[in-house]
Design a protein around this motif. Structure first.
Motif, PDB file in Angstrom:
ATOM      1  N   VAL A 133      66.371  37.297  58.773  1.00 17.46           N
ATOM      2  CA  VAL A 133      66.996  38.495  58.190  1.00 17.46           C
ATOM      3  C   VAL A 133      66.454  38.709  56.770  1.00 17.46           C
ATOM      4  N   ARG A 134      66.355  37.626  55.998  1.00 18.74           N
ATOM      5  CA  ARG A 134      65.809  37.746  54.640  1.00 18.74           C
ATOM      6  C   ARG A 134      64.365  38.235  54.681  1.00 18.74           C
ATOM      7  N   ARG A 135      63.583  37.732  55.652  1.00 17.02           N
ATOM      8  CA  ARG A 135      62.198  38.163  55.794  1.00 17.02           C
ATOM      9  C   ARG A 135      62.139  39.658  56.075  1.00 17.02           C
ATOM     10  N   ALA A 136      62.973  40.122  57.008  1.00 15.08           N
ATOM     11  CA  ALA A 136      62.983  41.544  57.367  1.00 15.08           C
ATOM     12  C   ALA A 136      63.416  42.404  56.182  1.00 15.08           C
ATOM     13  N   MET A 137      64.412  41.941  55.428  1.00 11.38           N
ATOM     14  CA  MET A 137      64.854  42.699  54.252  1.00 11.38           C
ATOM     15  C   MET A 137      63.732  42.790  53.218  1.00 11.38           C
ATOM     16  N   GLY A 138      63.049  41.680  53.009  1.00 12.65           N
ATOM     17  CA  GLY A 138      61.927  41.672  52.074  1.00 12.65           C
ATOM     18  C   GLY A 138      60.811  42.594  52.533  1.00 12.65           C
ATOM     19  N   ASN A 139      60.543  42.577  53.828  1.00 10.22           N
ATOM     20  CA  ASN A 139      59.519  43.455  54.391  1.00 10.22           C
ATOM     21  C   ASN A 139      59.885  44.924  54.153  1.00 10.22           C
ATOM     22  N   LEU A 140      61.155  45.279  54.436  1.00 10.23           N
ATOM     23  CA  LEU A 140      61.614  46.649  54.215  1.00 10.23           C
ATOM     24  C   LEU A 140      61.485  47.036  52.744  1.00 10.23           C
ATOM     25  N   ARG A 141      61.899  46.156  51.863  1.00  7.34           N
ATOM     26  CA  ARG A 141      61.820  46.426  50.426  1.00  7.34           C
ATOM     27  C   ARG A 141      60.375  46.713  50.013  1.00  7.34           C
ATOM     28  N   GLU A 142      59.440  45.881  50.474  1.00  2.00           N
ATOM     29  CA  GLU A 142      58.039  46.057  50.090  1.00  2.00           C
ATOM     30  C   GLU A 142      57.458  47.356  50.653  1.00  2.00           C
ATOM     31  N   VAL A 143      57.777  47.662  51.911  1.00  2.00           N
ATOM     32  CA  VAL A 143      57.282  48.904  52.515  1.00  2.00           C
ATOM     33  C   VAL A 143      57.817  50.107  51.741  1.00  2.00           C
ATOM     34  N   LEU A 144      59.098  50.058  51.408  1.00  2.00           N
ATOM     35  CA  LEU A 144      59.691  51.173  50.660  1.00  2.00           C
ATOM     36  C   LEU A 144      59.061  51.311  49.277  1.00  2.00           C
ATOM     37  N   LYS A 145      58.876  50.191  48.589  1.00  2.00           N
ATOM     38  CA  LYS A 145      58.247  50.251  47.269  1.00  2.00           C
ATOM     39  C   LYS A 145      56.856  50.861  47.369  1.00  2.00           C
ATOM     40  N   ASN A 146      56.100  50.396  48.350  1.00  2.00           N
ATOM     41  CA  ASN A 146      54.729  50.895  48.511  1.00  2.00           C
ATOM     42  C   ASN A 146      54.706  52.399  48.795  1.00  2.00           C
ATOM     43  N   ARG A 147      55.578  52.853  49.672  1.00  2.00           N
ATOM     44  CA  ARG A 147      55.594  54.274  50.043  1.00  2.00           C
ATOM     45  C   ARG A 147      56.171  55.139  48.918  1.00  2.00           C
ATOM     46  N   LEU A 148      57.280  54.718  48.352  1.00  2.00           N
ATOM     47  CA  LEU A 148      57.958  55.549  47.357  1.00  2.00           C
ATOM     48  C   LEU A 148      57.198  55.615  46.033  1.00  2.00           C
ATOM     49  N   PHE A 149      56.639  54.508  45.611  1.00  2.00           N
ATOM     50  CA  PHE A 149      55.977  54.493  44.312  1.00  2.00           C
ATOM     51  C   PHE A 149      54.525  54.930  44.385  1.00  2.00           C
ATOM     52  N   ALA A 150      54.003  55.089  45.582  1.00  2.00           N
ATOM     53  CA  ALA A 150      52.641  55.591  45.733  1.00  2.00           C
ATOM     54  C   ALA A 150      52.599  57.084  45.410  1.00  2.00           C
ATOM     55  N   GLY A 151      53.759  57.728  45.524  1.00  2.00           N
ATOM     56  CA  GLY A 151      53.854  59.137  45.164  1.00  2.00           C
ATOM     57  C   GLY A 151      53.343  60.088  46.224  1.00  2.00           C
ATOM     58  N   ASP A 152      52.990  59.583  47.397  1.00  2.00           N
ATOM     59  CA  ASP A 152      52.454  60.454  48.437  1.00  2.00           C
ATOM     60  C   ASP A 152      53.477  60.743  49.527  1.00  2.00           C
ATOM     61  N   ILE A 153      54.729  60.846  49.136  1.00  2.00           N
ATOM     62  CA  ILE A 153      55.805  61.052  50.105  1.00  2.00           C
ATOM     63  C   ILE A 153      56.488  62.389  49.803  1.00  2.00           C
ATOM     64  N   SER A 154      56.695  63.162  50.826  1.00  2.00           N
ATOM     65  CA  SER A 154      57.339  64.472  50.654  1.00  2.00           C
ATOM     66  C   SER A 154      58.859  64.306  50.642  1.00  2.00           C
TER      67      SER A 154
END
Length: 175
Positions: A133-154
């Motif tokens: 569960v911790r691994r999955a939460m960490g994975n979600l956090r990293e994916v979100l950081k990458n997508r949201l902070f990349a600035g290429d999301i509508s």
């Protein structure tokens, strides 16, 4: 879970582990001294018995190293709070002295809090480490950081992501 004293780890910022990226020691100052004294006060014990008892209290999440326990036992003996008792074999068994009982009584609240802290860690361990569960939460956090902070999301994508997270939260809540 690894990473604490004696090669064992302990939870999170609730007093059992990592705060600000650094591992917190399980016991500060004279806390281990009080825990060992309490356990010896319950029943005369060898150093190894004390290590195993603490490990049992924490459900296996923490065991102090012999390199910490034995010098602490020597200190307790020098302070007159414990004394070596006759025992079979080469192991030194210690019992609490009258001065040790008095010291425990004077520090009852702190001793109770320390034992409660160990027991809470044991309950946390019983509930399961749930590394997946911790691994999955960490994975979600990293994916979100990458997508949201990349600035290429509508805005539409941001709403879709929020809806997915909300849906997952609701499903988890119903489990």
């Amino acid at each position: 879970m690894r990473g604490g004293p004696g090669g064992r780890g302990f939870g999170g910022p609730d007093g059992f582990g990592r705060e600000g990226g650094r591992a917190r020691r399980m016991f500060d100052g004279g806390e281990l001294r009080l825990v060992l004294l309490k356990l010896i006060g319950d029943a005369p014990r060898h150093g190894y018995d004390l290590i195993r008892e603490i490990e049992a209290l924490t459900g296996g999440a923490y065991a102090p190293s012999p390199g910490v326990v034995y010098p602490t036992l020597t200190l307790l003996d020098e302070m007159g709070l414990v004394e070596e008792q006759r025992s079979d074999g080469a192991k030194k068994r210690f019992g609490v002295t009258e001065a040790g009982r008095q010291h425990l009584a004077e520090n009852r609240e702190q001793v109770d809090a320390l034992i409660a802290r160990l027991a809470a860690l044991g309950r946390q361990q019983e509930q399961g480490d749930r590394a997946q569960v911790r691994r999955a939460m960490g994975n979600l956090r990293e994916v979100l950081k990458n997508r949201l902070f990349a600035g290429d999301i509508s805005d539409e994508q941001a709403h879709a992501i929020a809806a997915l997270i909300d849906e997952a939260a609701q499903k988890i809540e119903r489990l």
